[in-house]
Scaffold this active site. Structure first.
Site: not given
Ligand code: DSN
Length: 422
Positions: A54, A56, A201, A228, A231, A237
């Site tokens: 933990y 925080e 974003d 994120t 990707k 993730r």
């Molecule tokens: N689920 C993602 C995508 O495939 O673009 C975005 O959140």
């Protein structure tokens, strides 16, 4: 030794699903543009002892003891993130892209304030204010669109008019289904006129920005980037928020993430992010992301040669959106299913100004980050695009599909999923 030996002995049911998923990922071609294969090093960090802890708070200011290693690890991860994106501040704790966006909204706005974002059917994302999301009950979302869906050009003049009318607190650039570069300078100029923050974003293209093959919104003066990490950035993730230079914004973002939105950060995931950012800082990563773009271009050429309508008229990034219903008479759902049968995974997708339903739309969305990680190049991208079109044309021909499935499998055997990138 089998890497899942303990699970195998203790929990055969879960073990069977792990083995199944590993085989699925190995035997099929992954073309979902938001997915990728992480290195074994990232998986080791993700599965490490940091999951026990933990933490925080932030490095040097925590609510629990025993932080001598978490503090060092999170600081390394933050410093690497800052270097990758040329940011002065970074928060690496968001649990995902949605959490990052929600924290960002609460950091920069009061309930009832307005966000100007990309129309959802033109490539925007659920977290940009879809009517079914909780955030839509708290903030007011207004929209801009493409001027021409066949070139992808954004209607910047209409965007400016909406901004002047609604006085948004945030102008949001970014998308999950859009294949062109944005003109970030225009966003910044309009935001200055109306006194809005600029937020990008960049979840889909973070790796392309980090590797220098897509424009960095910070170069145009954007205030904040949310993203994120799993990707094109090829990490575990999770989510992240970057702040170009404003210390006050950085402090508000930190408070909005913890304690505003989240409890204990997932330190194992932060360690995985650190390892992935280390990989993204290497010259090999630049070569990788450049190849992603070459591979999508190769696919674009094949789809155009077969007169399949591509939204935005083609691609500048890692993904393509094709109107398969309009061009080949197969729905997005049918295409997803039949391509799955031959071992190619992608997703059905609504196209701009869609006339069908979300569950059975006109389009498919596909991209090259994962197949490029396997070492596939233009030759294989071309071959895959041809297999995709033949499969959609032969959707009811079982014998042909068996033949195509064998071709996909042969390709996969020649390009195994790698474990090491540096
Ligand atoms: N689920 C993602 C995508 O495939 O673009 C975005 O959140």
């Amino acid at each position: 030794m089998n890497e899942y030996q303990f699970i195998k002995d203790q929990d055969p049911e879960i073990y069977a699903t792990l083995v199944g998923e590993e085989e699925r990922e190995r035997k099929g071609v992954e073309l979902i543009p938001s997915e990728n294969y992480v290195s074994k090093a990232v998986r080791e960090a993700n599965g490490s002892v940091f999951t026990n802890k933990y933490s925080e708070g932030y490095p040097g200011r925590r609510y629990y003891g025993g932080q001598e290693f978490t503090d060092i690890m999170e600081t390394i991860t933050i410093e690497r993130a800052k270097k990758l994106f040329n940011a002065k501040y970074a928060n690496v704790q968001p649990l995902g892209g949605a959490a990052a966006n929600v924290a960002m909204y609460f950091a920069l706005m009061e309930p009832g304030d307005t966000v100007l974002g990309m129309d959802l059917s033109h490539g925007g994302h659920l977290t940009h204010g879809h009517p079914t999301t909780a955030i839509n009950k708290v903030f007011n979302f207004v929209r801009y669109k493409m001027k021409d869906v066949d070139t992808g050009e954004i209607d910047y003049e209409a965007l400016r008019q909406v901004a002047l009318e609604h006085k948004p607190k945030i102008i949001l650039a970014g998308f999950s289904a859009y294949s062109r570069e944005l003109d970030y300078e225009k966003f910044v100029a309009i935001a200055k006129e109306v006194g809005a923050y600029t937020v990008a974003d960049m979840a889909h293209i973070a790796g392309l920005i980090a590797g220098g093959v897509a424009k960095n919104p910070f170069d145009a003066g954007f205030d904040v980037i949310t993203t994120t990490t799993h990707k094109t950035l090829r990490g575990p993730r999770g989510g992240m928020i970057l702040i170009r230079e404003n210390e006050d914004i950085a402090k508000r973002i930190n408070k909005a993430v913890f304690p505003g939105m989240q409890g204990g950060p997932h330190m194992n995931t932060i360690a995985g992010k650190g390892v992935a950012f280390g990989e993204a800082l290497t010259p090999a990563f630049k070569v990788y992301v450049a190849q992603i773009l070459k591979n999508t271009k190769a696919m674009e050429v094949v789809f155009k040669a077969h007169d399949v309508r591509l939204l935005c008229g083609g691609t500048d990034n890692h993904l393509l959106l094709a109107d398969v219903f309009g061009s080949l008479g197969i729905t997005g759902q049918e295409a997803e299913t039949v391509l799955d049968e031959v071992g190619i995974t992608l997703n059905k997708n609504m196209i701009a100004d869609e006339t069908r339903t979300a569950m059975d739309p006109s389009g498919i969305r596909f991209g090259t980050p994962a197949m490029t990680t396997r070492g596939m190049k233009e030759r294989e991208a071309t071959k895959l695009a041809e297999i995709m079109i033949t499969t959609m044309q032969a959707k009811d021909d079982s014998a042909k599909k068996v033949e195509l499935q064998r071709e996909v499998q042969t390709l996969c055997e020649a390009f195994p999923v790698p474990e090491k990138f540096v």
